[in-house]
Write an enzyme that holds these catalytic residues in place. Structure first.
Site, mmCIF file in Angstrom:
data_model
loop_
_atom_site.group_PDB
_atom_site.id
_atom_site.type_symbol
_atom_site.label_atom_id
_atom_site.label_comp_id
_atom_site.label_asym_id
_atom_site.label_seq_id
_atom_site.Cartn_x
_atom_site.Cartn_y
_atom_site.Cartn_z
ATOM 1 N N LYS A 1 -8.957 63.637 65.078
ATOM 2 C CA LYS A 1 -7.963 63.713 64.007
ATOM 3 C C LYS A 1 -7.328 65.097 63.979
ATOM 4 O O LYS A 1 -8.022 66.109 63.954
ATOM 5 C CB LYS A 1 -8.634 63.393 62.672
ATOM 6 C CG LYS A 1 -9.218 61.988 62.623
ATOM 7 C CD LYS A 1 -10.003 61.727 61.361
ATOM 8 C CE LYS A 1 -11.293 62.506 61.309
ATOM 9 N NZ LYS A 1 -12.177 62.107 60.187
ATOM 10 N N THR B 1 -7.067 64.475 48.810
ATOM 11 C CA THR B 1 -7.461 63.935 50.110
ATOM 12 C C THR B 1 -8.977 63.793 50.235
ATOM 13 O O THR B 1 -9.513 63.740 51.334
ATOM 14 C CB THR B 1 -6.942 64.838 51.240
ATOM 15 O OG1 THR B 1 -7.433 66.180 51.028
ATOM 16 C CG2 THR B 1 -5.417 64.864 51.283
ATOM 17 N N GLY C 1 -12.381 62.298 50.715
ATOM 18 C CA GLY C 1 -12.895 61.068 51.294
ATOM 19 C C GLY C 1 -12.027 60.442 52.359
ATOM 20 O O GLY C 1 -12.262 59.295 52.762
ATOM 21 N N THR C 2 -11.036 61.165 52.863
ATOM 22 C CA THR C 2 -10.140 60.576 53.868
ATOM 23 C C THR C 2 -10.874 60.222 55.156
ATOM 24 O O THR C 2 -10.623 59.180 55.768
ATOM 25 C CB THR C 2 -8.969 61.513 54.182
ATOM 26 O OG1 THR C 2 -9.482 62.815 54.505
ATOM 27 C CG2 THR C 2 -8.016 61.622 53.008
ATOM 28 N N GLY C 3 -11.791 61.089 55.592
ATOM 29 C CA GLY C 3 -12.526 60.816 56.827
ATOM 30 C C GLY C 3 -13.424 59.598 56.695
ATOM 31 O O GLY C 3 -13.490 58.757 57.605
ATOM 32 N N CYS C 4 -14.106 59.491 55.570
ATOM 33 C CA CYS C 4 -14.956 58.332 55.310
ATOM 34 C C CYS C 4 -14.120 57.058 55.296
ATOM 35 O O CYS C 4 -14.498 56.030 55.883
ATOM 36 C CB CYS C 4 -15.656 58.473 53.962
ATOM 37 S SG CYS C 4 -16.645 59.968 53.750
#
Length: 268
Positions: free
Chosen positions: A173, A204, A206-209
């Site tokens: 990412k 933003t 928790g975007t990765g989760c």
């Protein structure tokens, strides 16, 4: 109904961790199950404390799910210690899930270390080789390859290095670099850029989760890896664009925006 299992830590604020994963599974029409690896006391501003779950309980949770319910895809998030990593890996090897999406969670938005430094080697040696796809951000990738990433060419080199650790595919990412948040997918043969548009918001959390869970849900629903990634990118972009201004720090993304819109519900 298709199913997905998240193996991760909790977020008492509801924006990340298993709470975000289960919301994402539901938004994709997938039945979600969970294995808690750690309990965190956190909100949009900070992680106040972390308590790891007993290893025998982690093992029992995994076995309880697999022994009763078919699992179409697994998402792995926070694994705070080498012992937790070994326990999860050993348990999963017994059940051979078809898809494993690994989000190598290392540091929270507020800077709290969620992966112990001495556990990085275990992550690289034990869990990454089991992954269908791994989804690091730039800082996480830099830790994994022990080199800085400053450019698109650096991202390609990082994908090669991470792929060499054993994962079937890599999604690096690019949101931490300047410019548009373009991600790079690599399956060992092809590099595919998945372009994005920078959304100027602080919300933003928790975007990765959420992205990794969306990939797992799409795989569970029968999509190919690249289609799962591209659809997940569209989903997380929309969730960030319509993020929720909750709390005094980094607010959460809007996991159910499309469903709320269809139902004509207020989402802000």
């Amino acid at each position: 109904m298709k199913t997905a299992l998240t193996i991760a830590g909790s977020d008492s604020g509801g924006g990340a961790g298993i709470q975000a994963d289960l919301k994402t599974f539901s938004a994709h029409g997938v039945y979600g199950m969970s294995v808690l690896t750690a309990v965190t006391a956190q909100n949009t501003k900070e992680v106040r404390s972390v308590q790891d779950i007993n290893l025998s309980i982690i093992k029992d949770q995994i076995e309880a799910v697999f022994d009763d319910i078919h699992v179409d895809a697994v998402k792995i998030g926070m694994l705070s210690s080498a012992e937790t990593i070994k326990t999860v890996a050993q348990s999963l090897r017994s059940y051979h899930p078809e898809f494993i999406v690994l989000d190598p969670v290392m540091v929270s938005k507020g800077g709290h270390h969620l992966l112990q430094l001495d556990a990085i080697s275990a992550l690289k040696e034990i869990i990454i080789p089991m992954a269908t796809i791994i989804t690091p951000n730039i800082p996480e990738a830099e830790v994994l390859i022990k080199d800085p990433i400053h450019s698109a060419e650096d991202m390609k080199e990082a994908c090669l290095a991470i792929k060499a650790l054993g994962a079937k595919a890599v999604l690096l990412k690019g949101g931490h670099l300047k410019g548009e948040p373009n991600d790079l997918f690599f399956d060992g043969e092809n590099f595919i850029w998945i372009n994005g548009t920078r959304i100027h918001t602080k919300n933003t959390h928790g975007t990765g989760c959420t992205l990794s869970s969306a990939i797992a849900a799409n795989l569970a629903n029968g999509a190919s890896i690249i289609d799962s990634v591209q659809e997940a990118k569209r989903y997380i972009t929309l969730a960030i664009e319509h993020s929720l201004n909750l709390g005094n720090g980094h607010g959460p993304t809007n996991h159910f925006y499309e469903l709320y819109k269809k139902a004509h519900l207020v989402t802000k």
